[in-house]
Write a protein that holds these residues in place. Structure first.
Motif, PDB file in Angstrom:
ATOM      1  N   ASP A  10       0.860  -1.177   0.000  1.00 17.46           N
ATOM      2  CA  ASP A  10       0.000   0.000   0.000  1.00 17.46           C
ATOM      3  C   ASP A  10       0.900   1.232   0.000  1.00 17.46           C
ATOM      4  O   ASP A  10       1.757   1.382   0.881  1.00 17.46           O
ATOM      5  N   PRO A  11       0.732   2.135  -0.973  1.00 14.33           N
ATOM      6  CA  PRO A  11       1.603   3.318  -1.021  1.00 14.33           C
ATOM      7  C   PRO A  11       1.462   4.228   0.193  1.00 14.33           C
ATOM      8  O   PRO A  11       2.293   5.099   0.411  1.00 14.33           O
ATOM      9  N   LEU A  12       0.408   4.010   1.013  1.00 12.33           N
ATOM     10  CA  LEU A  12       0.214   4.851   2.191  1.00 12.33           C
ATOM     11  C   LEU A  12       0.737   4.207   3.468  1.00 12.33           C
ATOM     12  O   LEU A  12       0.559   4.759   4.547  1.00 12.33           O
ATOM     13  N   ASP A  13       1.390   3.040   3.356  1.00 16.43           N
ATOM     14  CA  ASP A  13       1.913   2.373   4.546  1.00 16.43           C
ATOM     15  C   ASP A  13       2.856   3.275   5.336  1.00 16.43           C
ATOM     16  O   ASP A  13       2.951   3.179   6.562  1.00 16.43           O
ATOM     17  N   ALA A  14       3.555   4.175   4.626  1.00 12.36           N
ATOM     18  CA  ALA A  14       4.521   5.051   5.295  1.00 12.36           C
ATOM     19  C   ALA A  14       3.849   5.993   6.287  1.00 12.36           C
ATOM     20  O   ALA A  14       4.500   6.497   7.206  1.00 12.36           O
ATOM     21  N   LEU A  15       2.545   6.214   6.145  1.00 11.87           N
ATOM     22  CA  LEU A  15       1.852   7.122   7.054  1.00 11.87           C
ATOM     23  C   LEU A  15       1.432   6.449   8.353  1.00 11.87           C
ATOM     24  O   LEU A  15       1.113   7.123   9.324  1.00 11.87           O
ATOM     25  N   ALA A  16       1.410   5.125   8.388  1.00 13.78           N
ATOM     26  CA  ALA A  16       1.159   4.348   9.611  1.00 13.78           C
ATOM     27  C   ALA A  16      -0.037   4.861  10.407  1.00 13.78           C
ATOM     28  O   ALA A  16       0.107   5.318  11.545  1.00 13.78           O
ATOM     29  N   PRO A  17      -1.249   4.769   9.856  1.00 17.33           N
ATOM     30  CA  PRO A  17      -2.426   5.214  10.604  1.00 17.33           C
ATOM     31  C   PRO A  17      -2.772   4.258  11.739  1.00 17.33           C
ATOM     32  O   PRO A  17      -2.444   3.076  11.689  1.00 17.33           O
ATOM     33  N   ARG A  18      -3.449   4.781  12.759  1.00 17.95           N
ATOM     34  CA  ARG A  18      -3.943   3.964  13.865  1.00 17.95           C
ATOM     35  C   ARG A  18      -5.409   3.651  13.602  1.00 17.95           C
ATOM     36  O   ARG A  18      -6.289   4.467  13.828  1.00 17.95           O
ATOM     37  N   LEU A  19      -5.657   2.457  13.082  1.00 20.51           N
ATOM     38  CA  LEU A  19      -7.009   2.033  12.749  1.00 20.51           C
ATOM     39  C   LEU A  19      -7.282   0.650  13.324  1.00 20.51           C
ATOM     40  O   LEU A  19      -6.387  -0.202  13.311  1.00 20.51           O
ATOM     41  N   PRO A  20      -8.486   0.393  13.810  1.00 22.20           N
ATOM     42  CA  PRO A  20      -9.565   1.368  13.983  1.00 22.20           C
ATOM     43  C   PRO A  20      -9.245   2.363  15.087  1.00 22.20           C
ATOM     44  O   PRO A  20      -8.501   2.047  16.014  1.00 22.20           O
ATOM     45  N   SER A  21      -9.797   3.552  14.983  1.00 17.47           N
ATOM     46  CA  SER A  21      -9.579   4.539  16.037  1.00 17.47           C
ATOM     47  C   SER A  21     -10.295   4.075  17.305  1.00 17.47           C
ATOM     48  O   SER A  21     -11.310   3.394  17.248  1.00 17.47           O
ATOM     49  N   PRO A  22      -9.755   4.435  18.475  1.00 12.11           N
ATOM     50  CA  PRO A  22     -10.318   3.916  19.729  1.00 12.11           C
ATOM     51  C   PRO A  22     -11.646   4.567  20.113  1.00 12.11           C
ATOM     52  O   PRO A  22     -11.960   5.678  19.689  1.00 12.11           O
TER      53      PRO A  22
END
Length: 310
Positions: A10-22
């Motif tokens: 995924d080209p957005l892996d570098a952004l490392a989102p926290r999902l699902p949000s708590p």
């Protein structure tokens, strides 16, 4: 420049989102005495630089940019736009050039406010235009002018709300399936509500609290759902009474409520453009008996992070 991604990554892996949000429960007597449980969906904690619904709305557009080979992302916003800040931060993290078309030609040459200064620090080129020109932001002819000026670029609308962003917000509703009866969100352009409502299960309701006055948002949400899904999706409605005078306006009622809510729950000051208006609406509606006793109401925190999970 952004690092090369492995094939299939995924080209957005570098952004490392926290999902699902708590989810965070808030013990508030005004809800408890009506038999209503209040939860906060902490979308403000998804990413430190792309706070709140900005991650969900930008991610599909950023992915499309990465996959099509564009290296420039152009978008629109006001002088205090969280969307501009999130786009600039994403561009820095992904190695993309960003251009922000900013409403207000009179701002050119003045010292930048903290929001625009952060955009500039993240590498965004700020292009100030008169308000009469800014009103053309959805016109293809204006986009052609911008392409001639800034070169080949992907264009994302104001607030990030387009069909791709709406589909990106479906996951928000899916994360709340089985967790709440009412999922409520403060609305600017309506994209988050349009997608969230589509992701909820039958029997769950979406509630939008517009932060702008004018009564136009219902049509915008319906148009976004048509563009994203071909027609209406989910059970949702708008509660128009809590704009408090308009975008970024802070009435005496809102200021008093925000101060009181923070004191009650030992929180830092509430973000007032979105979060405080949403919580004011839910508190007032609860006291009016709008929610069935025994129900759970969830407020989606879309603004900048204002308190940690404890």
């Amino acid at each position: 420049m952004a690092p090369e991604s492995a094939p299939g990554a995924d080209p957005l892996d570098a952004l490392a989102p926290r999902l699902p949000s708590p989810l965070q429960e808030v013990e508030d007597e005004r809800f408890a005495r009506r038999g209503v449980r209040l939860l906060l969906k902490r979308d403000d904690l998804i990413h430190p630089a792309l706070a709140g619904n900005k991650w969900r709305k930008l991610a599909p557009n950023l992915r499309a940019v990465a996959e099509t080979g564009h290296r420039t992302l152009l978008t629109f916003g006001g002088a205090y736009s969280n969307h501009l800040r999130a786009t600039a931060a994403a561009g820095r993290l992904l190695g993309l050039r960003t251009v922000g078309v900013v409403r207000g030609h009179e701002l050119a040459g003045r010292p930048l406010n903290p929001s625009l200064a952060r955009c500039a620090e993240d590498g965004m080129l700020l292009h100030f235009v008169p308000r009469s020109v800014y009103r053309r932001r959805a016109e293809p002819a204006f986009h052609q002018e911008l392409h001639r000026r800034f070169g080949r670029c992907a264009v994302v609308p104001e607030g990030g709300s387009n069909a791709a962003a709406v589909r990106g917000c479906v996951l928000l509703g899916e994360e709340l399936r089985g967790r709440t009866d009412v999922a409520a969100v403060a609305c600017g352009t309506g994209g988050t509500l349009a997608g969230m409502a589509a992701g909820l299960r039958a029997g769950q309701r979406g509630l939008g609290v517009p932060v702008l006055k004018g009564g136009f948002l219902g049509g915008e949400v319906r148009a976004l759902q048509r563009a994203a899904f071909g027609g209406p999706r989910g059970d949702w409605r708008l509660e128009e009474r809590f704009h408090e005078g308009g975008y970024a306006k802070v009435s005496a009622r809102l200021a008093d409520f925000a101060e009181d809510f923070s004191a009650r729950h030992e929180l830092p000051p509430l973000e007032t453009v979105y979060v405080a208006k949403l919580l004011l609406a839910l508190t007032t509606l609860t006291e009016e008996g709008a929610f069935t006793p025994g129900s759970t109401v969830t407020a989606v925190v879309t603004g900048p992070s204002w308190s940690p999970i404890r």
